[in-house]
Enzyme design. Structure first.
Site, short mmCIF file in Angstrom:
data_model
loop_
_atom_site.label_atom_id
_atom_site.label_comp_id
_atom_site.label_asym_id
_atom_site.label_seq_id
_atom_site.Cartn_x
_atom_site.Cartn_y
_atom_site.Cartn_z
N ARG A 273 0.66 16.17 13.45
CA ARG A 273 1.95 16.76 13.78
C ARG A 273 1.82 18.28 13.82
NH1 ARG A 273 3.43 12.36 10.64
NH2 ARG A 273 3.25 13.65 8.80
N HIS B 291 -3.59 14.05 0.96
CA HIS B 291 -3.87 13.16 2.10
C HIS B 291 -2.72 13.19 3.11
CE1 HIS B 291 -5.20 9.63 4.35
NE2 HIS B 291 -4.04 9.03 4.09
N THR C 2 -4.76 6.54 0.13
CA THR C 2 -6.00 7.31 0.13
C THR C 2 -5.91 8.45 -0.88
OG1 THR C 2 -6.18 6.83 2.46
CG2 THR C 2 -7.61 8.57 1.61
N GLU D 233 -9.19 4.18 -2.27
CA GLU D 233 -7.96 3.97 -3.03
C GLU D 233 -8.28 3.31 -4.38
OE1 GLU D 233 -4.76 2.00 -1.04
OE2 GLU D 233 -5.15 2.97 0.90
N ASP E 31 0.84 -1.18 0.00
CA ASP E 31 0.00 0.00 0.00
C ASP E 31 0.88 1.24 0.00
OD1 ASP E 31 -2.54 1.05 -0.14
OD2 ASP E 31 -2.68 1.36 2.01
N GLN F 41 -4.75 2.14 15.25
CA GLN F 41 -3.58 2.61 14.49
C GLN F 41 -2.69 3.54 15.30
OE1 GLN F 41 -4.66 4.09 10.62
NE2 GLN F 41 -2.60 4.74 10.08
#
Lengths: 429, 429
Positions: free
Chosen positions: B151, B142, B358, B210, B135, B249
């Site tokens: 961040r 994105h 994505t 995707e 992937d 995640q």
């Protein structure tokens, strides 16, 4: 069913050297090409390879329910999918056929000519078609060393590490059996004090000493595997060298993890030693330093006492052993890895491979990667031929070995051995 | 060889609705179970599924060198391994067989009964056995959105992102075709302001819009694929929903990347639209904002103008389209992804799948995940039935669609549609 194949008193009519990894108590499974260019599934006793496809055709497994072509295949996947009861029955039967007191095959010269091979007559293949490869990161010592090196000695372990058997997906297509040489990878790296990357051969090619386990079909999409049932789905173990390019890794890995720094090659030993054969070597793993969630709590001895070593052999020079460690040091065991992997319902299939992560022990001579042994290259290692190593040089061969031993019985894995060649040069068209 | 199958003036003797994704210029490939419970490889024109195994047995492909059973298989892997010349010849021949002016099959009632199926008579399968799934993370929008969210808005893109088509390995075993429902995954998550994780169902289940491409056998271990040859090894494309559990995640992903937050399921559309069929929709991708290394520099139009949309359909309610975007926004194209993937010599095989990452566009209505659409859940979305969504609820069905259109020809992918069920409950024994 009893594991009669493990009987420590059994002798075989085949010759077995005293220090062989493959006494009649081992009976591993592999795939090989025979002198007649036929691919078959086989086993090994001492230095004799045994063609199980031929043995089955000759009727030696007639009392076990097996399909006719189960051993006449180029991978073990279908046999592994048959499940533990079948693996155990076949292993017990092989022990019986080669038992010193069984003269049926021993006295049948014609059958022996068909079934038995010297090791120099065969070529070992990758034993399974690996559907998915997952690599864990389960040595506390290794994770601590890397954290101390790249982050902060006081907070070396990341906050999730003691809660999760951290793992990630690897690449199946570049997993090769012992003996196949590999090329030094090229790619992007970021020179020290530079803002922009450069392109070229990796200068920090490293090994990672790991063990891998091979699974059978375990669960459907959506269904977790309970931690204390997990071993039912483990067929056996191999030695595993998870080659790594440290300079490519440090530039590419944020935020999605290692990619090209790992997927240029990983090598595995060709004989899968069954979990059954390792039964006598069960031990308790390290005591958890933090309470683990119920889905990860194992009962009993789920670790295995397997002595491991890594040697570097420069071209035309003798080898130097650079690491001696043990599989029992792993903080997270295989049952925990498999329970964690499936807690979200991820399906595990026959032929999947799970790597342990680098196996580092508590002492300076038990570290499972050059990154740790030479502490990022700051403490070079001197080999027996007088040359120094920070990482792996072109034409070095890395050899990993492993075996269990107690009560005079030694069950081993043989070796995984891989030469590093220079960067690939395309042929002129 | 000319791609005569793409002739925009061709009509077919089969019925095709005006807005169908599957005019005679498409001719995708898939695998289905027929009303007689036979697995076969097939194609689709309008709402008619065509059994290529049967067509081949009846002799319609006799002038193309094909093995007898090439279409009588449960995956497309062997056909894909035959290479572009064969794919093109077969697609051209199918266009010819169903051309409005060709009466051979049209007038053969018996053959038509064997070969043609209504869509409600077949069950689409996963079209390939996916050896390895990679992937990527190739949408600049994105990656910027996620960087800003997690961040720092001013340094949203990580330093490597403009140099590398960042990618990572995913799990093949949990990739399912459209129509199979999945369960909400459970696992470890770290509650806000807590030091220790908790266990339970993920509360932040998300889709990722995707596209995926399927490769053929491309290279041997050690050999890079040159970027301007890469398209030779791309068979075709599918829609791909890379399901994600955002709370799992964020707790698990350091330092080795996403694992259980992704591998509980990914869904793909069942008809692979060939790269050949997409030829008329080539466009230039975004201009690089930073110079790319020579091994990543592409010539000509390597991007594709594919309109994409995502809809959420709550149980027994009408759907709401929540995203409209385009594949052409991707910063890194497929050729660059494949060249990067193999620059270290990683082998790519027939049936491998590569996800784009994505696909988010430049406007608020073109974002490819709920994470971005609702900005981490801070701006909930109101659906047509009046209910609000931050992420995906139990019993929601997520539908993705995609098509190209110009000069009155529409080439589409159909849809990938997956219902999210509650957490799996083990059956009582």
């Amino acid at each position: 069913m009893q594991i009669s194949a493990n009987n420590p008193d059994r002798k075989t009519w085949l010759h077995v050297d005293k220090n062989s990894d493959f006494p009649i108590q081992n009976i591993p499974f592999g795939v090989f090409l025979t002198r007649d260019d036929i691919i078959t599934i086989g086993t090994r006793i001492g230095d004799t390879a045994i063609d199980l496809g031929a043995l089955h055709q000759l009727g030696y497994f007639s009392d076990i329910p097996l399909t006719d072509d189960i051993f006449l295949q180029d991978t073990l996947n279908d046999f592994i999918a048959d499940g533990r009861k079948t693996w155990r029955a076949v292993r017990n039967k092989i022990a019986d056929i080669f038992d010193a007191e069984n003269e049926t095959l021993k006295n049948n010269k014609q059958h022996k000519e068909i079934v038995l091979f010297r090791l120099d007559e065969i070529e070992m293949q990758l034993p399974v078609q690996i559907g998915d490869f997952t690599d864990f990161y389960s040595s506390k010592q290794h994770a601590t060393n890397l954290g101390a090196m790249f982050r902060d000695e006081d907070h070396a372990l990341l906050p999730n590490w003691l809660h999760i058997p951290v793992g990630y997906h690897g690449r199946s297509s570049s997993i090769i059996p012992s003996g196949i040489p590999i090329h030094r990878p090229q790619g992007q790296t970021l020179p020290q004090d530079s803002k922009d990357p450069i392109f070229g051969p990796s200068e920090l090619v490293d090994f990672e000493l790991e063990m891998g386990f091979i699974t059978t079909d375990a669960n459907d999409l959506g269904e977790p595997i309970p931690v204390n049932e997990a071993e039912e789905y483990i067929f056996g173990l191999v030695l595993f060298n998870d080659w790594s390019a440290r300079d490519i890794q440090s530039w590419e890995y944020a935020p999605l993890g290692p990619f090209l720094s790992k997927n240029f090659a990983s090598s595995m030993s060709p004989w899968i030693v069954t979990l059954d054969a390792l039964e006598p070597y069960r031990v308790q793993g390290p005591k958890p330093v933090k309470e683990q969630m119920p889905y990860l709590q194992t009962k009993g001895k789920k670790s295995f006492d397997i002595n491991l070593e890594v040697a570097i052999q420069p071209k035309k020079a003798q080898e130097t052993v650079v690491c001696r460690t043990n599989f029992k040091y792993m903080y997270w065991n295989m049952s925990q890895q498999l329970a964690h992997h499936t807690i979200n319902g991820c399906p595990v299939n026959s032929g999947d491979l799970m790597g342990s992560g680098t196996i580092s022990g508590p002492t300076p001579d038990s570290l499972g990667s050059m990154l740790e042994i030479t502490w990022k290259g700051t403490k070079p290692l001197t080999l027996k031929d007088g040359t120094e190593r920070q990482f792996i040089n072109d034409y070095d061969t890395v050899v990993m070995r492993g075996h269990c031993e107690n009560d005079g019985i030694r069950i081993g894995f043989g070796e995984v051995k891989t030469e590093l060649l220079p960067v690939f040069t395309p042929k002129k068209k």
